[in-house]
Design an enzyme around this catalytic site. Structure first.
Site, PDB file in Angstrom:
ATOM      1  N   SER A 129      85.512  29.190  58.724  1.00 24.82           N
ATOM      2  CA  SER A 129      86.554  29.603  59.662  1.00 24.82           C
ATOM      3  C   SER A 129      87.907  29.667  58.949  1.00 24.82           C
ATOM      4  O   SER A 129      88.026  30.350  57.936  1.00 24.82           O
ATOM      5  CB  SER A 129      86.559  28.657  60.871  1.00 24.82           C
ATOM      6  OG  SER A 129      87.328  29.193  61.924  1.00 24.82           O
ATOM      7  N   ASP A 283      79.289  36.798  64.806  1.00 24.91           N
ATOM      8  CA  ASP A 283      80.612  36.177  64.912  1.00 24.91           C
ATOM      9  C   ASP A 283      81.583  37.145  65.583  1.00 24.91           C
ATOM     10  O   ASP A 283      81.767  38.268  65.117  1.00 24.91           O
ATOM     11  CB  ASP A 283      81.110  35.804  63.515  1.00 24.91           C
ATOM     12  CG  ASP A 283      82.305  34.864  63.527  1.00 24.91           C
ATOM     13  OD1 ASP A 283      83.135  34.954  64.453  1.00 24.91           O
ATOM     14  OD2 ASP A 283      82.415  34.028  62.607  1.00 24.91           O
ATOM     15  N   HIS A 312      80.220  32.538  65.954  1.00 27.14           N
ATOM     16  CA  HIS A 312      81.122  31.893  64.998  1.00 27.14           C
ATOM     17  C   HIS A 312      80.644  30.480  64.675  1.00 27.14           C
ATOM     18  O   HIS A 312      80.758  30.020  63.535  1.00 27.14           O
ATOM     19  CB  HIS A 312      82.532  31.862  65.591  1.00 27.14           C
ATOM     20  CG  HIS A 312      83.564  31.295  64.670  1.00 27.14           C
ATOM     21  ND1 HIS A 312      83.771  31.777  63.395  1.00 27.14           N
ATOM     22  CD2 HIS A 312      84.462  30.279  64.845  1.00 27.14           C
ATOM     23  CE1 HIS A 312      84.751  31.094  62.827  1.00 27.14           C
ATOM     24  NE2 HIS A 312      85.177  30.170  63.673  1.00 27.14           N
TER      25      HIS A 312
END
Length: 336
Positions: A129, A283, A312
């Site tokens: 991330s 994602d 995600h």
């Protein structure tokens, strides 16, 4: 009792031009630095993450094996452990905390690595991330130092759609009357819960909800999942800290610095380290198409999507098949 250390950096001039006084970087290490100082792995944290949240990928027999590697997890500025709105004195407290860039984070991590430990070579930088954005930045900013990078579930630049989602999360939080323009006397809990509801729609894929995969987490109904999990997920964090990290994410771009002057493709081309780029196939924050474009502009990149319905959150260590995929491929990557 804290399980991390603080590196005092003094007064730091940020990329914004503001000076952040008495800046500290919280970090934790795992394993032992070898005599040659060549067994180093850097593993930055992510939005709303602490060093402890990265530990699922560390352990004997895993790719990030502390019996083989010296692993450093630096906590992202704004996460409540490193310098943040919640722990910085006036005049930079609460909503007055300055904008922190990805470049700021990585530059201070570089100081930690070089000044504290005397490290000149890094075997791997890895992150998920916003940790992935920092991973890309390490590769672009310090190409002669970094041998490998493995960003997963994150891109080298935050695209407009993700910016809109992050702004929506901030707006949901700030709609709470307790927000008080960021100078609250108590945490805006309704706003924090609302932020969780917004994130819930983007953290996982459409298929995750359609197939009720949250039942594998022990939640029988969608309402139970939203109320018992997502409405609670951000309540342990300070509201201004969350916003500070989101602002870092909104401005995330490895070329947004004087070195590259906004030339994104140039910044990507300077990542000469071997790169394993692993997006989540579903994602919604950082779609794999964006990573594919980035990998095409990096000289030594291999593009390997994580085929998963966990969106995600395929990279957060919650779903064992996804975690095993990441670990297996990191293990092979480190042998190359």
């Amino acid at each position: 009792m804290k399980d991390y250390e603080l590196y005092e950096l003094g007064d730091i001039v940020l990329q914004s031009g503001n000076t952040l006084p008495n800046t500290v970087l919280a970090y934790k290490t795992y394993g032992t630095l070898n005599a040659e100082k060549t067994n180093v792995i850097i593993y930055p944290t992510w939005f709303a993450g602490l060093h402890s949240d990265n530990e699922w990928l560390i352990g004997p027999g895993k790719a990030l094996d502390p019996e083989k590697y010296f692993i450093i997890i630096p906590n992202m500025l704004g996460n409540g452990l490193s310098s943040s709105p919640s722990n910085t004195p006036s005049p930079y407290h609460q909503a007055n905390f300055p904008l922190i860039s990805i470049d700021d984070n990585v530059r201070l991590q570089h100081q930690l690595v070089t000044e504290k430990f005397g490290i000149t070579k890094i075997a791997l930088v890895v992150g998920w991330s916003l940790g992935a954005v920092q991973t890309f930045q390490w590769g672009a900013s310090y190409p002669d130092m970094v041998e490998r990078i493995a960003p997963f579930g994150g891109t080298a630049m935050t695209r407009p759609h993700a910016k809109v989602v992050f702004e929506g999360m901030i707006a949901a939080l700030q709609a709470d009357s307790a927000w008080q323009n960021g100078f609250y006397t108590q945490q805006p809990k309704a706003g924090l819960a609302a932020m969780g509801r917004v994130y819930a729609a983007w953290g996982f894929s459409q298929a995750y909800y359609l197939e009720q995969l949250y039942q594998q987490e022990g939640y029988q109904t969608l309402e139970e999942y939203l109320v018992d999990y997502w409405d609670q997920v951000f309540l342990s964090f300070d509201a201004n800290d969350l916003i500070a990290m989101l602002r870092t994410g909104i401005t995330g771009n490895i070329s947004a610095n004087p070195t590259f002057d906004g030339n994104f493709e140039l910044a990507l081309s300077k990542i000469t380290a071997r790169a394993l780029v692993m997006p989540g196939s579903t994602d919604l924050f950082f779609p794999p198409e964006d990573n594919k474009y980035e990998a095409q502009h990096m000289p030594n990149a291999f593009f390997l999507p994580i085929e998963s319905k966990w969106g995600h959150c395929a990279g957060i260590g919650q779903h064992e098949p996804d975690s095993a995929f990441i670990d297996k491929n990191l293990k092979m990557f480190l042998l190359e």
